[in-house]
Design an enzyme around this catalytic site. Structure first.
Site, PDB file in Angstrom:
ATOM      1  N   ASP A  88      -6.442  22.531  -8.632  1.00 37.86           N
ATOM      2  CA  ASP A  88      -6.618  21.470  -9.628  1.00 37.86           C
ATOM      3  C   ASP A  88      -5.895  21.959 -10.884  1.00 37.86           C
ATOM      4  O   ASP A  88      -6.374  22.841 -11.584  1.00 37.86           O
ATOM      5  CB  ASP A  88      -8.116  21.234  -9.893  1.00 37.86           C
ATOM      6  CG  ASP A  88      -8.353  20.067 -10.853  1.00 37.86           C
ATOM      7  OD1 ASP A  88      -7.471  19.802 -11.698  1.00 37.86           O
ATOM      8  OD2 ASP A  88      -9.428  19.439 -10.775  1.00 37.86           O
ATOM      9  N   TYR A 114     -14.675  21.689 -11.444  1.00 40.35           N
ATOM     10  CA  TYR A 114     -15.097  20.393 -12.001  1.00 40.35           C
ATOM     11  C   TYR A 114     -16.326  19.900 -11.230  1.00 40.35           C
ATOM     12  O   TYR A 114     -16.322  19.872  -9.993  1.00 40.35           O
ATOM     13  CB  TYR A 114     -13.910  19.436 -11.845  1.00 40.35           C
ATOM     14  CG  TYR A 114     -14.095  18.039 -12.340  1.00 40.35           C
ATOM     15  CD1 TYR A 114     -14.335  17.782 -13.690  1.00 40.35           C
ATOM     16  CD2 TYR A 114     -13.987  16.961 -11.471  1.00 40.35           C
ATOM     17  CE1 TYR A 114     -14.485  16.480 -14.140  1.00 40.35           C
ATOM     18  CE2 TYR A 114     -14.121  15.658 -11.928  1.00 40.35           C
ATOM     19  CZ  TYR A 114     -14.374  15.426 -13.253  1.00 40.35           C
ATOM     20  OH  TYR A 114     -14.508  14.141 -13.704  1.00 40.35           O
ATOM     21  N   ARG A 152       0.818  -1.215   0.000  1.00 44.92           N
ATOM     22  CA  ARG A 152       0.000   0.000   0.000  1.00 44.92           C
ATOM     23  C   ARG A 152       0.857   1.273   0.000  1.00 44.92           C
ATOM     24  O   ARG A 152       0.411   2.337  -0.402  1.00 44.92           O
ATOM     25  CB  ARG A 152      -0.960  -0.010   1.192  1.00 44.92           C
ATOM     26  CG  ARG A 152      -2.136   0.904   0.980  1.00 44.92           C
ATOM     27  CD  ARG A 152      -3.132   0.985   2.146  1.00 44.92           C
ATOM     28  NE  ARG A 152      -3.266  -0.194   2.932  1.00 44.92           N
ATOM     29  CZ  ARG A 152      -3.076  -0.224   4.269  1.00 44.92           C
ATOM     30  NH1 ARG A 152      -2.739   0.866   4.927  1.00 44.92           N
ATOM     31  NH2 ARG A 152      -3.230  -1.344   4.927  1.00 44.92           N
ATOM     32  N   LYS A 200      -6.017  12.315 -17.594  1.00 44.87           N
ATOM     33  CA  LYS A 200      -6.093  13.165 -18.786  1.00 44.87           C
ATOM     34  C   LYS A 200      -4.749  13.146 -19.534  1.00 44.87           C
ATOM     35  O   LYS A 200      -4.408  12.156 -20.128  1.00 44.87           O
ATOM     36  CB  LYS A 200      -6.539  14.578 -18.383  1.00 44.87           C
ATOM     37  CG  LYS A 200      -7.806  14.577 -17.501  1.00 44.87           C
ATOM     38  CD  LYS A 200      -9.063  14.158 -18.255  1.00 44.87           C
ATOM     39  CE  LYS A 200     -10.247  13.819 -17.367  1.00 44.87           C
ATOM     40  NZ  LYS A 200     -10.655  14.840 -16.413  1.00 44.87           N
TER      41      LYS A 200
HETATM   42  C1  LIG Z   1     -11.384  14.683 -15.239  1.00 44.45           C
HETATM   43  C2  LIG Z   1     -11.074  15.706 -14.237  1.00 44.45           C
HETATM   44  C3  LIG Z   1     -10.980  15.394 -12.883  1.00 44.45           C
HETATM   45  C4  LIG Z   1     -11.268  14.021 -12.348  1.00 44.45           C
HETATM   46  O1  LIG Z   1     -10.388  13.036 -12.768  1.00 44.45           O
HETATM   47  P1  LIG Z   1     -10.856  11.489 -12.762  1.00 44.45           P
HETATM   48  O2  LIG Z   1      -9.576  10.766 -12.964  1.00 44.45           O
HETATM   49  O3  LIG Z   1     -11.833  11.342 -13.883  1.00 44.45           O
HETATM   50  O4  LIG Z   1     -11.482  11.217 -11.434  1.00 44.45           O
HETATM   51  C5  LIG Z   1     -10.626  16.390 -12.009  1.00 44.45           C
HETATM   52  N1  LIG Z   1     -10.402  17.645 -12.426  1.00 44.45           N
HETATM   53  C6  LIG Z   1     -10.495  17.992 -13.722  1.00 44.45           C
HETATM   54  C7  LIG Z   1     -10.226  19.404 -14.113  1.00 44.45           C
HETATM   55  C8  LIG Z   1     -10.847  17.049 -14.663  1.00 44.45           C
HETATM   56  O5  LIG Z   1     -10.980  17.416 -15.940  1.00 44.45           O
END
Ligand SMILES: *Cc1c(COP(=O)(O)O)cnc(C)c1O
Length: 396
Positions: A183, A111, A58, A208
């Site tokens: 973020d 988001y 972990r 992404k």
């Molecule tokens: C897609 C996204 C997330 C979440 O990511 P996941 O891996 O799908 O949980 C968070 N912030 C932004 C800006 C995103 O585009």
């Protein structure tokens, strides 16, 4: 850091022989149990378990340690915590720094699942959220209360793409001892350096652009000295861990991040400029274009762009948008972005997502992710889409 240095860093980051064992890439090391031959060895691992020492699955293996090093080399900070998706990175970062009775400040263009987490989970735990206008700048001071503990940013915002004045927001927040979280997914670890702009914790949906091939869910949170121990240990206690196979794919994606983003950016600018000249378009919300709110902050703070932006139309309805989107040849519809493929989606009521400041948009919004296809094929696809769109409108 100049362009050449950055591209070199992308290639070398995390490739320590300790992790790679002389291979170019770190092997996929799968483990739950780590075994020790002596009490002394076990004690050593236990004492160093928080510091990239094999201890228990972990806490990660050499595959994870290589990726964590790579992320710190590129994004900055002193450590990088790993999560099974970007949403887990966001929720764990926030949960690590709030308690019942606290108040947090959340950007209004966040988001959507982050907003839902605040409204449905934090609220239940007795943590109150105030949403603020992404362009508030110094005005954030007026929203800080004695019990405010976290300022959360997302820049550019999801869908509406406002670029925030991160250094100003961070400076005011630090005057009041808040933890500043960002973020940073749009910029990826290479186009915005969060720690140079006052951020304490920077979050990536690695799903992404880092992974970049639409085949893995993964999240990261890098932190500075102030926040790293608390973030790491709280996330560990909440059981956050990731598969080494997924980490391997993220590392593979990372190596081509620089060239991919250059191509995404070049193609997206060509499409965005083409869209800006269309008569159906009110304005384009691409951080690298003047018509995007906060473009000056993009110019000042970012090293580059990518393939994701939005466009506001000046007309349209559900039937016309459906005719346009249903017939696309190269664009698919999908909620994610950051892969090699082009994506499109329509949003007819963006104000339904906002509470701090409703905006008066002329018409529906399209969000596009420009992939690595030939850009002229993509433009032809959009052109044919507008023909279907107009055919419906002209018929009504
Ligand atoms: C897609 C996204 C997330 C979440 O990511 P996941 O891996 O799908 O949980 C968070 N912030 C932004 C800006 C995103 O585009």
């Amino acid at each position: 850091m100049g362009k050449k240095q950055l591209d070199t860093k992308i290639i070398t980051a995390g490739r320590d022989k300790k992790w790679t064992q002389q291979l170019v890439n770190p092997p996929v090391s799968r483990a739950s149990t780590v075994v020790f031959d002596s009490v002394a060895e076990m004690n050593h691992a236990t004492a160093n378990r928080a510091n990239k020492t094999l201890f228990y699955g972990r806490r990660g293996t050499n595959t994870h340690f290589a990726f964590q090093d790579a992320m710190v080399a590129l994004e900055g900070g002193v450590g990088c915590a790993l999560y099974p998706c970007g949403t887990a990175a966001i929720t764990n970062a926030i949960l690590s720094f709030v308690k019942a009775g606290d108040h947090i400040l959340m950007v209004d263009g966040v988001y959507e699942p982050t907003r839902d987490f605040c409204d449905k989970i934090l609220d239940k735990m007795g943590v109150e959220t105030t949403y603020y206008d992404p362009m508030i700048g110094e005005g954030i001071r007026d929203l800080i209360r004695p019990n405010t503990t976290v300022l959360f940013l997302e820049s550019p915002c999801s869908i509406t793409m406002e670029v925030q004045d991160v250094p100003t927001l961070a400076r005011v927040a630090h005057e009041h001892d808040l933890v500043v979280m960002l973020d940073n997914t749009w910029a990826s670890p290479i186009h915005f350096q969060p720690f140079e702009h006052g951020v304490d914790i920077s979050i990536q949906a690695a799903t992404k652009y880092i992974v970049g091939h639409s085949d893995v869910m993964l999240g990261t949170a890098t932190a500075n000295e102030r926040c790293w121990d608390q973030l790491r240990e709280s996330s560990y206690l909440m059981g956050q861990c990731t598969s080494p196979d997924d980490i391997y794919l993220a590392m593979r994606g990372l190596r081509t991040l620089g060239v991919r983003l250059k191509q995404h950016e070049q193609s997206s600018l060509k499409v965005a400029q083409w869209l800006a000249a269309r008569e159906e378009v009110d304005h384009v919300r691409h951080p690298a274009m003047e018509t995007c709110e906060g473009h000056a902050f993009f110019q000042r703070d970012f090293k580059g762009g990518n393939g994701l932006f939005s466009v506001v139309l000046n007309r349209g309805n559900t039937e016309a948008l459906t005719a346009m989107l249903d017939g696309m040849e190269h664009f698919s519809m999908g909620y994610s972005w950051g892969g090699f493929e082009s994506l499109i989606l329509a949003n007819e009521n963006i104000n339904a997502l906002r509470t701090a400041k409703k905006k008066d948009f002329a018409g529906p919004m399209l969000r596009l992710h420009i992939g690595l296809e030939d850009v002229d094929d993509l433009i032809r696809d959009l052109e044919a889409g507008f023909e279907r769109f107009n055919a419906v409108l002209n018929h009504q």
